[in-house]
Write a protein that holds these residues in place. Structure first.
Motif: not given
Length: 684
Positions: A578-585, A612-614, A634-635
């Motif tokens: 969920g956190g990465w969906a928000a960041r990528r958006k 954050a990714w690491e 994949g990001y």
């Protein structure tokens, strides 16, 4: 057990020639090991804190290993320049010492002279002029010296009481209470020193003897000037050993530190190399340091420095008493960089020490109208306590709206009987839809959010309302958990100052949902909650708000977060996704927007995203979730992750995954059940 397995693996690698192979490889030549030390004990400090202090004999043995292993020990400034240029010699190492304590001059310098090795000394300068023990570590040391005794805290802490100082946990709890108290009471240096003397008396330690031996003292001016400056390069470590989140205060720390070093060493070049106190660094610091002419900055993150990584976030390897010769050699050669390791967690004491408290502003003459939105799904066990905490506020609330999200328990009847306004949602649509329904029903100037399983202290709104003049979108508090630790989840921000927080939020969210107070017009401006999110919905909202508006942090833990088994937020995998969906958006929106987001430095934001990714990659590995780890890999293109960082994690996921699973399975099988349960809760 895991440490034993690592030691066995390193011993086998050394015996099998792997150390020599990696040490002399082209891969190792492209990387710099920055070796870090703090103190060299004068007396028994290494037994008190084996992670901060090493005995002189260990330092001598390590330097001998550098000499006998043919390592090229370079001054940090030269090493960093050659790393950037790709011209490092084989086996490159730099040595740093933090803080500049008296024991550096008394114990470390003789070893440095003996081996003629260049070192960088990061000097914090306030205590150079105030020759008393450094308060925080001195308190911890005194409590250690009093192990097994009972200390009377009357007159030391506001709540008083007696505590038995038996074991690390009990002593750490008292230390952290002291750290919090001295910051919140804003005690001056003399008052803190008097407090340290009182603690010494109550645990039976001769404080005057400590002063004579100069334990945990910073070097004085004469000692700094007497250093062998052909071997010791004195550089920046802030004046007061703190890293404020406010830009003006941060700059002042560096400028004061630089000015004091220039006063002590007028013939030395301007100091341009920096070490983050306690290793605490944030993405927003990077542009500030560049503006101040800082060339490199070292952290306490463990790793090898490599070309392409920002020189203002250089990793180091901290040598400690816990490490044997194989572990030390593993980092010298580079072999240990390939082994899994846990992330370093920051203690509550360090988090509290990073704050620069400001006095709260006065309450406005005209109180704004405040509405409280409480989304509820099967919240009957907690609802009464939450509503009572709203009604107990010292600042009046205009309306309380409970939005029931199709509960199957007695929530609606209970909320109605408690006399609050109740709205219902016919089908369960999640907390975002419930909160939007509540917002739409309110016509107040400010909106506060409170989940039904949380509650507030009576001064919660009284603390937040004065922080919201025109131009501030959100005020938020700290939160205290009820999972048995009651530890404040401190955000480490500058209290009371409106901040552009987008780079911070890209890394992590310091804003507790139930600790927030938001302008209604701001919610209208950004469109409220995105109802597609059932988890991390608040994080996604804060990202959108921070891209347009400023937020302010109270610095006080006035929100209590109840921790229980039924919480959706306990699903860490779902929370990461969920956190990465928000960041990528948001990342896509910012990239495609003609207008840059408010207060965003591109380099700082990219650094925050990478960090954050690491952190998420590390969490996926600890959770043993290969599917999640591959999703994150994949990001790469979307987030512009560097080739070096991506390859480092790709190897761990695609090459070392099965060996790690085998080792973890063996380890778990050898542990008692409680230890296995704890493994599942490892932090990211």
């Amino acid at each position: 057990m895991m440490k034993g397995l690592k030691r066995a693996a390193l011993a086998a690698a050394r015996a099998g020639g792997v150390f020599a192979l990696v040490r002399d490889s082209a891969w190792r030549q492209q990387r710099l090991l920055v070796l870090c030390y703090h103190g060299t004990s004068l007396r028994d400090e290494h037994r008190w804190s084996p992670t901060l202090y090493v005995p002189q004999e260990q330092l001598r043995r390590r330097f001998m290993a550098l000499r006998d292993g043919g390592y090229a020990v370079l001054p940090l400034a030269e090493a960093a320049a050659r790393l950037a240029a790709g011209t490092l010699p084989p086996r490159a190492v730099s040595i740093t010492f933090d803080d500049g304590t008296h024991d550096f001059a008394a114990r470390a310098v003789p070893v440095i002279r003996e081996f003629q090795l260049p070192v960088t000394l990061y000097l914090t300068t306030f205590y150079c002029n105030y020759q008393r023990p450094v308060f925080d570590p001195m308190c911890a040391y005194l409590l250690w010296r009093g192990d097994g005794r009972t200390i009377d805290l009357e007159g030391i802490l506001p709540e008083g009481g007696e505590v038995r100082l038996r074991g690390d946990v009990a002593r750490r709890a008292v230390s952290e209470r002291l750290f919090v108290h001295t910051r919140e009471a804003r005690l001056a240096a003399d008052a803190k020193d008097a407090l340290a003397r009182t603690i010494a008396e109550r645990v039976g330690v001769d404080y005057d003897e400590i002063l004579r031996e100069r334990l945990i003292h910073i070097m004085d001016a004469d000692e700094v000037r007497a250093l062998p400056h052909d071997l010791v390069d004195v550089q920046l470590h802030t004046h007061r050993h703190r890293t404020p989140r406010d830009e003006a205060l941060f700059r002042r720390e560096i400028e004061d530190n630089r000015r004091e070093i220039a006063r002590l060493l007028p013939a030395a070049p301007t100091a341009t190399h920096f070490c983050y106190p306690s290793g605490f660094h944030r993405p927003e610091f990077l542009p500030w340091l560049r503006d101040l002419g800082v060339v490199t900055a070292t952290t306490c993150e463990t790793g090898l420095a490599e070309r392409g990584r920002d020189p203002l976030a250089m990793p180091r390897f901290i040598d400690t008493c816990h490490l044997n010769d194989d572990e030390f050699a593993g980092w010298l050669t580079g072999v240990s960089a390939w082994l899994p390791r846990r992330s370093e967690a920051m203690s509550i004491a360090h988090q509290v020490a990073l704050r620069d408290d400001v006095r709260p502003p006065p309450m406005p003459e005209r109180l704004p109208s405040i509405g409280v939105v409480m989304p509820c799904y099967n919240g009957a066990p907690y609802l009464e306590r939450a509503i009572a905490s709203v009604r107990a506020q010292t600042v009046p609330v205009s309306r309380i709206v409970v939005v029931d999200d199709a509960s199957t328990d007695d929530s609606v009847r209970l909320a109605t009987s408690l006399g609050v306004e109740v709205l219902t949602v016919p089908a369960n649509r999640g907390p975002s839809a419930a909160r939007n329904r509540g917002i739409a029903a309110l016509d107040t100037e400010l909106v506060a959010f409170l989940d039904t399983d949380d509650f507030w202290r009576p001064d919660h709104l009284e603390t937040l309302v004065p922080l919201m003049p025109d131009g501030v979108a959100v005020a938020f508090s700290d939160a205290v958990r009820t999972d048995g630790t009651a530890a404040p989840q401190r955000a480490g921000l500058v209290p009371g100052q409106p901040l552009d927080l987008l780079p911070v939020l890209l890394l992590e969210s310091p804003v507790p949902q139930s600790g927030s107070l938001v302008r209604r017009e701001v919610l209208d401006d950004v469109g409220g909650y995105d109802e597609a999110y059932r988890l991390s919905e608040d994080f996604e909202l804060w990202l959108r708000i921070a891209s347009r508006h400023r937020l302010v942090y109270s610095g006080r833990p006035t929100c209590i977060r109840r921790v229980h088994a039924g919480q959706a937020s306990r699903d860490r995998r779902a929370m990461i996704r969920g956190g990465w969906a928000a960041r990528r958006k948001l990342w896509r929106a910012v990239a495609n927007s003609a207008t840059p987001a408010r207060g965003v430095d591109p380099q700082a934001s990219r650094a925050a995203m990478t960090a954050a990714w690491e952190g998420s990659m590390r969490a996926a590995i600890y959770l043993r979730d290969r599917t999640l780890a591959r999703e994150l890999l994949g990001y790469r293109a979307e987030l512009s992750i560097s080739d070096a960082a991506w390859r480092r994690w790709w190897w761990q996921v695609e090459v070392f995954w099965q060996p790690r699973r085998v080792i973890s399975a063996l380890w778990r099988r050898m542990q008692p059940a409680s230890a296995t349960d704890e493994l599942a809760r490892l932090p990211s």
